[in-house]
Design an enzyme around this catalytic site. Structure first.
Site, PDB file in Angstrom:
ATOM      1  N   LYS A 159     -76.952  66.086 -90.654  1.00  0.00           N
ATOM      2  CA  LYS A 159     -77.516  64.969 -91.462  1.00  0.00           C
ATOM      3  C   LYS A 159     -77.496  63.704 -90.693  1.00  0.00           C
ATOM      4  O   LYS A 159     -76.673  63.420 -89.914  1.00  0.00           O
ATOM      5  CB  LYS A 159     -76.651  64.918 -92.719  1.00  0.00           C
ATOM      6  N   SER A 192     -77.503  64.113-101.679  1.00  0.00           N
ATOM      7  CA  SER A 192     -78.144  63.279-100.824  1.00  0.00           C
ATOM      8  C   SER A 192     -78.560  64.232 -99.572  1.00  0.00           C
ATOM      9  O   SER A 192     -79.413  63.741 -98.823  1.00  0.00           O
ATOM     10  CB  SER A 192     -77.393  62.187-100.530  1.00  0.00           C
ATOM     11  N   SER A 225     -73.304  66.269-102.925  1.00  0.00           N
ATOM     12  CA  SER A 225     -74.614  65.964-102.242  1.00  0.00           C
ATOM     13  C   SER A 225     -74.585  67.217-101.064  1.00  0.00           C
ATOM     14  O   SER A 225     -75.542  67.264-100.241  1.00  0.00           O
ATOM     15  CB  SER A 225     -74.513  64.847-101.551  1.00  0.00           C
TER      16      SER A 225
END
Lengths: 59, 453
Positions: free
Chosen positions: B74, B149, B173
């Site tokens: 990420k 997220s 997330s």
């Protein structure tokens, strides 16, 4: 309910009125859920954050 | 193909790391224009890493199951010399001079970093509908959100761009995109995986973990990234276990708690049915399913929201003068945090301590808990509310309702696919364990995965 507009003004947060209107319902809902919980905390409960002094750093 | 299958193929010379990496880059080229899962592709360095992995393996230098495997992280994980944006224009030109601890450990394990996955702005939201870098789409249905997220990580794994993508989890997330995209998502115990070099959203709630195609792939990734790191004040010195479940792992006589309150309220009926079906399968494998009452999770969620609002706003306070830099949803959350009194934050942390003690009692009754990960399948892009029976609920609050509290408690949890709803959307089962008992939840998850595959 709290007057978020006045709180924002007192803190000089400069949040536009339209943005304050948008977030007020969320804050009100959180206030309703959270406020009663604070009444049930025994005095001797410490926060789940710790400060540890370290001998070597002298902090 | 899973990491373990690819690792076996690499060692039998049926495939090379260079071939796996070229296939990953080709797949990204094919799928990313539609899905927008990757914010950056690192073609040149990935090819160099793959070539080095092939050479090492040919010489008999074997770094373990991740050696030569294409992965992504990420865009919250700092990468030396490679832009790390955290999904925000504030960090548009942020080129770190260090690697995050997780990136270091993946490199030491021989993994090939092919790209950086997109995300919700500042990791502060669950749609991954990013106003600066574009909407990330769910590979199972591109009209729907991938969750967030870590939405790019979920989409990249589900669309088979990479074998594993690292995510971060502050209020669900990792597990929410795993549930919505139909992948495995593991949030380890607080302190198990170093946060060093990860751009923070919340000091006391952030956790790092992998999204993968299989449970055992999550296990081998955790094996590579877990362990003490003196550069992270919250890093634990608890010994790292052996996380990889055996080929025929047993869950006989394990006590699995099925909550009678909170977790099965306000659910899509298909989610309810899919999760209960997994409990029945666990029972058929010899586990004992025990009805349990869990402490007040509604209260736990309120405490988690106060902590997150306050800590995230404190972190971003220095940037908020320029309001145009933020998407409207993130700005709304940052403003809410600025309006909370300091006393609320301190009391939330005191309540957290109390609830941690309440929840700890549960572990004398059961070895792990089964809950749904999210109350519904992936919502449509742009959908603000979801209808669950007679209830209409904000999408963000609904998606985080069953996962947020686990971050407040710091417990390990894994989401695994457990079927589809009537629209064909994936449903996730969340398995929650005792602190540092990742090995047990991985074993339970692997046994279920073996049973249904």
């Amino acid at each position: 309910m709290k007057n978020w507009e006045k709180i924002a003004e007192a803190y000089d947060l400069r949040i536009p009125d339209s943005d304050l209107e948008r977030i007020a319902p969320s804050l009100d809902a959180l206030e309703l859920a959270f406020r009663p919980l604070t009444k049930r905390i025994p005095d001797d409960v410490e926060p789940a954050t710790t400060f540890r002094i370290l001998r070597e750093s002298g902090e | 193909m899973t990491i373990l299958e690819a690792a076996q193929a690499l060692r039998s010379r049926a495939v090379s790391s260079t071939e796996l990496t070229e296939a990953a880059l080709k797949r990204i080229g094919e799928r990313n224009p539609e899905l927008n899962a990757m914010i950056a592709t690192l073609e040149e360095s990935a090819r160099t890493q793959a070539k080095a992995a092939d050479e090492e393996l040919a010489q008999g230098a074997d770094r373990g199951p991740l050696h030569g495997i294409p992965v992504a992280v990420k865009d919250v994980f700092e990468t030396r010399g490679v832009r790390t944006t955290c999904g925000s224009v504030i960090f548009l030109h942020h080129i770190p001079d260090r690697d995050a601890a997780v990136v270091e450990r993946l490199a030491a394990a021989g993994a090939v970093l092919v790209g950086k996955a997109g995300m919700h702005e500042l990791a502060y939201g669950i749609t991954s509908n990013n106003p600066h870098f574009g909407t990330i789409r769910n590979p199972r249905d591109p009209q729907r959100i991938p969750g967030g997220s870590s939405g790019g990580s979920g989409a990249a794994v589900a669309s088979e761009m990479v074998f594993m993508a690292m995510g971060s989890d502050t209020g669900g997330s990792i597990r929410i995109p795993a549930s919505f995209c139909g992948t495995v998502g593991l949030k380890p115990t607080s302190g198990r995986v170093s946060r060093y070099g990860v751009m923070p959203l919340d000091f006391s709630l952030d956790h790092m973990g992998p999204l993968t195609r299989s449970v055992r792939d999550a296990a081998v990734t955790l094996q590579a990234i877990a362990g003490f790191d003196s550069r992270d004040d919250t890093s634990s010195q608890e010994p790292v276990g052996n996380y990889l479940p055996d080929a025929k792992c047993s869950i006989r006589e394990l006590r699995i708690g099925l909550p009678q309150n909170f977790y099965f309220e306000r659910l899509d009926p298909d989610v309810d049915m899919a999760v209960r079906r997994m409990a029945a399968i666990a029972e058929s494998l010899g586990a004992c399913i025990l009805p349990v009452r869990v402490p007040d999770i509604e209260a736990l969620n309120a405490v988690g929201r106060v902590i997150l609002l306050a800590e995230a706003s404190a972190l971003m306070e220095k940037y908020i003068g320029n309001r145009d830099q933020f998407g409207s949803d993130v700005l709304a959350l940052l403003d809410q945090g600025r309006l909370l009194p300091a006393t609320d934050y301190v009391n939330a942390q005191r309540l957290r301590r109390m609830m941690q003690r309440d929840f700890a009692r549960l572990w004398s009754q059961v070895d792990c808990l089964f809950t749904p990960t999210t109350p519904m399948g992936a919502p449509q892009i742009g959908e603000k509310t979801v209808h669950l029976g007679d209830f209409v609920e904000d999408v963000r609050l609904a998606a985080t309702r069953l996962v947020r509290g686990i971050n407040v408690l710091g417990l390990p949890a894994i989401s695994i696919p457990c079927g589809r709803d009537r629209r064909g959307l994936p449903v996730g089962l969340q398995i929650v364990g005792r602190p540092f008992d990742e090995a047990l939840i991985l074993r339970v998850a692997a046994a279920l995965e073996d049973a249904v595959s």
